[in-house]
Design an enzyme around this catalytic site. Structure first.
Site, PDB file in Angstrom:
ATOM      1  N   ARG A 193      55.307  22.349  61.607  1.00  0.00           N
ATOM      2  CA  ARG A 193      55.303  23.565  62.425  1.00  0.00           C
ATOM      3  C   ARG A 193      55.338  23.236  63.918  1.00  0.00           C
ATOM      4  NH1 ARG A 193      51.301  27.338  58.619  1.00  0.00           N
ATOM      5  NH2 ARG A 193      53.017  28.060  57.292  1.00  0.00           N
TER       6      ARG A 193
ATOM      7  N   TYR B  77      62.168  29.087  59.188  1.00  0.00           N
ATOM      8  CA  TYR B  77      61.613  28.068  58.294  1.00  0.00           C
ATOM      9  C   TYR B  77      60.286  27.499  58.783  1.00  0.00           C
ATOM     10  CZ  TYR B  77      64.479  24.455  60.915  1.00  0.00           C
ATOM     11  OH  TYR B  77      65.078  23.639  61.842  1.00  0.00           O
ATOM     12  N   GLU B  78      59.621  26.817  57.880  1.00  0.00           N
ATOM     13  CA  GLU B  78      58.257  26.310  58.087  1.00  0.00           C
ATOM     14  C   GLU B  78      57.259  27.424  58.392  1.00  0.00           C
ATOM     15  OE1 GLU B  78      57.798  23.549  57.046  1.00  0.00           O
ATOM     16  OE2 GLU B  78      59.844  22.803  57.108  1.00  0.00           O
ATOM     17  N   GLY B  79      57.448  28.559  57.745  1.00  0.00           N
ATOM     18  CA  GLY B  79      56.591  29.713  57.967  1.00  0.00           C
ATOM     19  C   GLY B  79      57.200  30.601  59.027  1.00  0.00           C
TER      20      GLY B  79
END
Length: 571
Positions: free
Chosen positions: A294, A432-434
């Site tokens: 993140r 992406y990645e949350g």
């Protein structure tokens, strides 16, 4: 204008604003002296500018392809990756025990910005591997660490993470992939995963997949999920890639951007895997990797902002159009007020995100290098900053890249100029990645579970900058500080979590803008130059007035969002 790594800006914020020299005073990072850091940044910049940057356009125009079950990467990517691996850039922060340099994540963050600014599609590969290295260091058995970490750190093998499934996007707990014990310590892993960045390629001799799956006794939801190492080729006794595992690339996605990064649909059919960590402890292990990623994705947003700004500035200083309204100016469109507004906005926001990302990395490093209560304070600070770095960093990456297209005018809409690529490549970073919405929800929920201690500690630092700011700037910064402080109190006093969630995105934006202004003001006070003071003044006077309005929106609750039912939305 070709990409040039912003080494001096990194050095300035590290040394003069954030106090990065404190890292070398710790036992863990004693080797990270100023001389070493400068040498590494200089060498990484050379690699990024001379080797990776020329590959960016080729990757966009000649995407990775799946041919007869084999993924072929974009022209030049094999050589570019070799330069990354042989230069030791994958394992900068990895443990020396397995061949890493053991240097601070702060330094890796700088190197990753340079690689991402030069060629984001290719740089995504080592970022995935770095996250996998950290997950294995924390959760894998000694045997698995000894086998995989040296290969990953050297770049001989690369890593991926496999979370998402067609029916389970952000709701990871809905996954259906399963793992059945084989009776010999291995597991048969089956299922389909989608959106797997660098799921396969021809740049390294093995691809190592971390796969979330459910054991037969695994309960429902995320608590019943386990994590498995499932390599493309099964390692032999001497650690060489052996026979092919029972997995394959079904297809590669056709994407808006990041064309040079193969995004795979992966199919596992009783593929041999090894458990990482405890049974049903998969999410804890995967979050170790995701937290690393993140911050890395926030840096990707920063990198695209920097690259887009450099290109827009170069164009603006060459393009002559219309009557120049400024005496003694450049004679180019950079003299026009609206173009100058865009350039100043791009420059200020990029600097703000760089400081946020570096402060996040520095806080996480200091947590690793400290003990007791001090370590806990640094860890809480880093945890608070992580969703801001990811979401604000990628929002700014998109915003600055879009402004870059606008500065180019009609030519920005023409692909050959390259301005549009930065926007297309940056767009996915908010997903992406949350997703950034999930990051905002995390900020107002989990990150405030300490009663607001970490948030108020951060605000106290901003308050000191307000007090030190020149009298003509300080009040405007103070208004933003007051608005964010009031909203933190509101969030903490609001029992209905959905009311917090409703305002979480504007709140995160407000916090990010205020933090950015704080860093720019600190930099101006530390440097004393007219240029840095002018940039801080612009940020505070022209961008920070958004903050009270954002905070007002953040405190409105959820009622207005649900005022229309589904039928009314469709009418």
């Amino acid at each position: 204008m070709s990409y040039q790594s912003p080494v001096r800006e990194m050095q300035f914020y590290l040394n003069d604003v954030l106090g990065g020299a404190r890292l070398a005073k710790t036992e863990r990072f004693a080797e990270a002296t100023g001389e070493m850091v400068d040498a590494i940044l200089t060498e990484a910049a050379r690699m990024a500018d001379d080797i990776l940057a020329p590959l960016n356009w080729a990757g966009d125009q000649h995407p990775a392809k799946l041919e007869n079950g084999v993924v072929r990467t974009s022209p030049g990517f094999v050589d570019g990756y070799r330069a990354i691996a042989e230069g030791g850039w994958v394992g900068i922060s990895a443990a020396p025990k397995h061949g890493g340099l053991g240097l601070p994540m702060t330094l890796t963050t700088c190197v990753n910005e340079m690689m991402s600014g030069a060629c984001l599609a290719l740089s995504l590969n080592p970022l995935m591997t770095q996250g996998q290295i950290e997950a294995l260091e924390h959760h894998a058995s000694e045997a698995l660490q000894s086998l995989y970490l040296p290969k990953l750190i050297s770049g001989e093998w690369t890593g991926t993470m496999n979370l998402t499934e067609p029916q389970a996007g952000s709701d990871v707990g809905a996954l259906r992939s399963k793992a059945v014990p084989n009776g010999d310590g291995t597991y048969a892993v089956s299922g389909q995963k989608i959106y797997i960045s660098w799921g396969d390629h021809d740049m390294a001799e093995n691809v190592c997949h971390l796969v979330l799956a459910r054991l037969p006794e695994g309960g429902p939801g995320t608590k019943g999920i386990s994590l498995f190492m499932v390599p493309k080729y099964l390692p032999t006794e001497d650690g060489k890639p052996g026979v092919a595992n029972s997995l394959k690339v079904v297809s590669l996605e056709h994407k808006m951007g990041l064309h040079g990064s193969p995004t795979a649909v992966m199919q596992y059919d009783d593929a041999t895997g090894w458990l990482i960590g405890a049974p049903e402890g998969g999410m804890a292990a995967m979050f170790t990797m995701m937290n690393n990623a993140r911050l890395g994705v926030g840096v990707q947003g920063l990198a695209q902002a920097e690259a887009a700004y450099q290109k827009a500035l170069g164009y603006a200083l060459e393009r002559k159009q219309g009557r120049v309204p400024v005496e003694g100016g450049t004679g180019t469109i950079a003299d026009h007020a609206d173009v100058r507004r865009m350039l100043m906005t791009m420059k200020a926001l990029t600097a703000a995100v760089r400081a946020i990302c570096l402060d996040t990395a520095l806080s996480l490093d200091m947590a690793r290098a400290s003990e007791g209560d001090e370590a806990k304070r640094w860890a809480a600070r880093g945890a608070l900053l992580t969703p801001i770095a990811k979401a604000f960093g990628t929002d700014v990456g998109m915003q600055v890249a879009e402004l870059g297209v606008q500065v180019h005018g009609g030519m920005g809409y023409i692909e050959e100029t390259g301005a549009a690529q930065f926007y297309r490549d940056a767009r996915v970073t908010a997903i992406y990645e949350g997703t950034n919405g999930i990051q905002a929800m995390d900020l107002v929920a989990r990150k405030l579970m300490d009663g607001g201690v970490a948030a108020r500690a951060m605000l106290a630092e901003i308050g000191e900058t307000v007090a030190a700011a020149p009298s003509e700037i300080g009040p405007a910064l103070g208004e933003a500080f007051d608005a964010v402080s009031e909203t933190v109190d509101w969030m903490l006093s609001t029992e209905a979590l959905n009311d917090r969630f409703a305002g979480s995105s504007p709140f995160l934006r407000a916090f990010g803008l205020t933090l950015g202004a704080h860093y720019l003001m600190k930099g101006a006070l530390a440097d004393g130059s007219a240029a840095r003071m002018a940039l801080a003044r612009f940020m505070i006077r022209q961008l920070l007035p958004q903050v009270p309005g954002l905070c007002q929106t953040a405190r409105e609750g959820a009622d207005d969002l649900y005022a229309l039912d589904a039928d009314a939305l469709a009418s």
